[in-house]
Design a protein around this motif. Structure first.
Motif, short mmCIF file in Angstrom:
data_model
loop_
_atom_site.label_atom_id
_atom_site.label_comp_id
_atom_site.label_asym_id
_atom_site.label_seq_id
_atom_site.Cartn_x
_atom_site.Cartn_y
_atom_site.Cartn_z
N ARG A 154 -11.37 18.60 -23.64
CA ARG A 154 -11.49 18.53 -22.04
C ARG A 154 -10.08 18.17 -21.07
N LEU A 155 -10.53 16.30 -21.55
CA LEU A 155 -9.75 15.96 -21.06
C LEU A 155 -7.69 15.82 -21.52
N HIS A 156 -7.96 16.05 -22.58
CA HIS A 156 -6.64 17.09 -23.69
C HIS A 156 -5.61 17.72 -22.74
N ASP A 157 -6.76 19.30 -22.29
CA ASP A 157 -6.52 19.79 -21.45
C ASP A 157 -5.84 19.89 -20.67
N LEU A 158 -6.31 18.84 -19.85
CA LEU A 158 -6.48 18.38 -17.91
C LEU A 158 -4.87 18.35 -18.52
N VAL A 159 -4.92 16.93 -19.41
CA VAL A 159 -3.81 16.19 -18.93
C VAL A 159 -1.85 17.09 -19.88
N ASP A 160 -2.09 18.35 -20.25
CA ASP A 160 -1.67 18.84 -20.76
C ASP A 160 -0.56 20.02 -19.55
N LYS A 161 -2.00 20.45 -18.86
CA LYS A 161 -1.67 21.19 -17.74
C LYS A 161 -0.65 20.85 -16.44
N ALA A 162 -1.61 19.16 -16.38
CA ALA A 162 -0.70 18.26 -15.42
C ALA A 162 0.95 17.88 -16.46
N ARG A 163 0.91 17.33 -17.58
CA ARG A 163 2.61 17.48 -17.56
C ARG A 163 2.99 19.11 -17.23
N SER A 164 2.99 20.71 -17.38
CA SER A 164 3.49 21.45 -17.27
C SER A 164 3.39 21.64 -15.85
N ARG A 165 2.43 21.24 -15.04
CA ARG A 165 2.43 20.74 -13.60
C ARG A 165 3.77 20.67 -13.06
N GLU A 166 4.14 19.41 -13.86
CA GLU A 166 5.10 18.08 -13.84
C GLU A 166 6.40 17.94 -14.08
N GLY A 167 6.38 19.48 -15.22
CA GLY A 167 7.10 19.74 -15.81
C GLY A 167 7.85 18.71 -16.11
N VAL A 168 7.07 17.94 -17.19
CA VAL A 168 7.07 16.46 -18.22
C VAL A 168 7.14 16.96 -19.45
N ARG A 169 7.76 16.43 -20.84
CA ARG A 169 7.67 16.89 -22.31
C ARG A 169 7.32 15.67 -22.37
N PRO A 170 6.16 15.84 -23.22
CA PRO A 170 5.67 14.16 -23.78
C PRO A 170 6.25 13.18 -24.56
N GLY A 171 6.44 12.05 -24.16
CA GLY A 171 7.23 11.06 -24.73
C GLY A 171 8.54 11.37 -24.54
N SER A 172 9.12 11.93 -23.64
CA SER A 172 10.39 11.97 -23.26
C SER A 172 10.84 10.83 -21.96
N ARG A 173 12.23 10.71 -21.40
CA ARG A 173 12.01 9.76 -20.90
C ARG A 173 11.64 9.78 -19.21
N GLU A 174 11.57 11.19 -18.58
CA GLU A 174 10.77 12.00 -17.59
C GLU A 174 9.36 11.56 -17.27
N HIS A 175 8.81 11.08 -18.56
CA HIS A 175 7.45 11.66 -18.63
C HIS A 175 6.92 10.22 -18.83
N LEU A 176 7.91 9.39 -19.41
CA LEU A 176 7.88 7.94 -19.02
C LEU A 176 7.88 7.11 -18.10
N ALA A 177 8.67 8.00 -16.76
CA ALA A 177 9.44 6.94 -15.98
C ALA A 177 8.12 7.45 -14.55
N LEU A 178 7.09 8.41 -14.41
CA LEU A 178 6.62 8.87 -13.89
C LEU A 178 6.28 7.28 -13.68
N PRO A 179 6.70 7.58 -11.72
CA PRO A 179 5.66 6.93 -10.59
C PRO A 179 4.35 6.84 -10.73
N ASP A 180 3.37 6.08 -10.17
CA ASP A 180 2.12 5.57 -9.73
C ASP A 180 1.75 6.51 -10.75
N ALA A 181 1.87 5.57 -12.32
CA ALA A 181 0.88 6.24 -13.76
C ALA A 181 -0.14 5.45 -13.79
N VAL A 182 -0.53 3.95 -12.49
CA VAL A 182 -1.49 4.18 -12.64
C VAL A 182 -1.85 3.26 -11.57
#
Length: 207
Positions: A154-182
């Motif tokens: 379930r958590l993986h599914d929610l993470v995958d959907k969030a990435r799709s909404r944000e338009g980022v690919r796992p491990g991409s520069r945009e993914h690793l540079a997302l602001p306010d990550a934590v």
């Protein structure tokens, strides 16, 4: 460029604890009995340090076993632990797995939640989830399915959907540079209670 999403705090899903709750309640009840006995029989020579130690044990049992919680909001995975509450942006999650505890990697750090976990034996034999979106069958627990497996899917599914909404690919520069990550929030109530209980225990040795 990734889009910044507004999280209104709406809870999408809560996950229940897989262990520790019964032990936590038993420890609190036992501690409460000792504290009450200490107060009732203080004039009869009941050791004050015993009551103070029981109070500390009760506070720690509540903070470490009963207070932790795990839920997901519109845009964040929220892990409430003993001393802090950690908000991890779903789209910023780099890696995630449920072993003996839930381990999440984001912002180049590992974050842990003790709410959901597997036994040591189950953690050794558990399957690894393949990449990609979870299937619809993984969105609800099925008969005979271990709850930790459901939570992980379930958590993986929610993470995958969030990435799709944000338009980022796992491990991409945009993914690793997302602001306010934590975002971290200290848990002042349990911290104050633990510190106060420790101080009371120390003082009791001199009374």
């Amino acid at each position: 460029m990734a889009r910044v999403q507004h999280d209104d705090g709406t809870v999408v899903e809560r996950f229940h604890a897989t262990s520790g709750r019964v032990t936590g309640w038993m420890a609190m009840v036992l501690a409460a009995v000792v504290v009450v006995a200490g107060v009732a029989y203080a004039d009869d020579g009941f050791p004050l340090w015993v009551a103070a130690a029981a109070l500390l044990v009760g506070v720690l049992a509540w903070a470490a076993m009963l207070r932790p919680a795990l839920w997901v909001t519109t845009e964040h995975l929220v892990m409430r632990n003993l001393a802090e509450t950690v908000h991890v942006r779903l789209a910023a999650v780099e890696e995630m797995a449920v072993r003996q505890v839930l381990v999440v990697r984001a912002a180049d750090r590992r974050w842990v939640s003790t709410v959901v976990g597997r036994t040591w034996r189950k953690a050794l034999t558990s399957r690894h989830r393949p990449g990609g979106l979870a299937t619809d069958a993984a969105l609800a627990p099925t008969e005979g399915m271990h709850y930790a497996d459901f939570v992980e899917d379930r958590l993986h599914d929610l993470v995958d959907k969030a990435r799709s909404r944000e338009g980022v690919r796992p491990g991409s520069r945009e993914h690793l540079a997302l602001p306010d990550a934590v975002r971290r929030e200290p848990a002042m109530v349990p911290i104050v209670l633990v510190v106060g209980s420790v101080l009371l225990l120390l003082v009791s040795f001199f009374l």
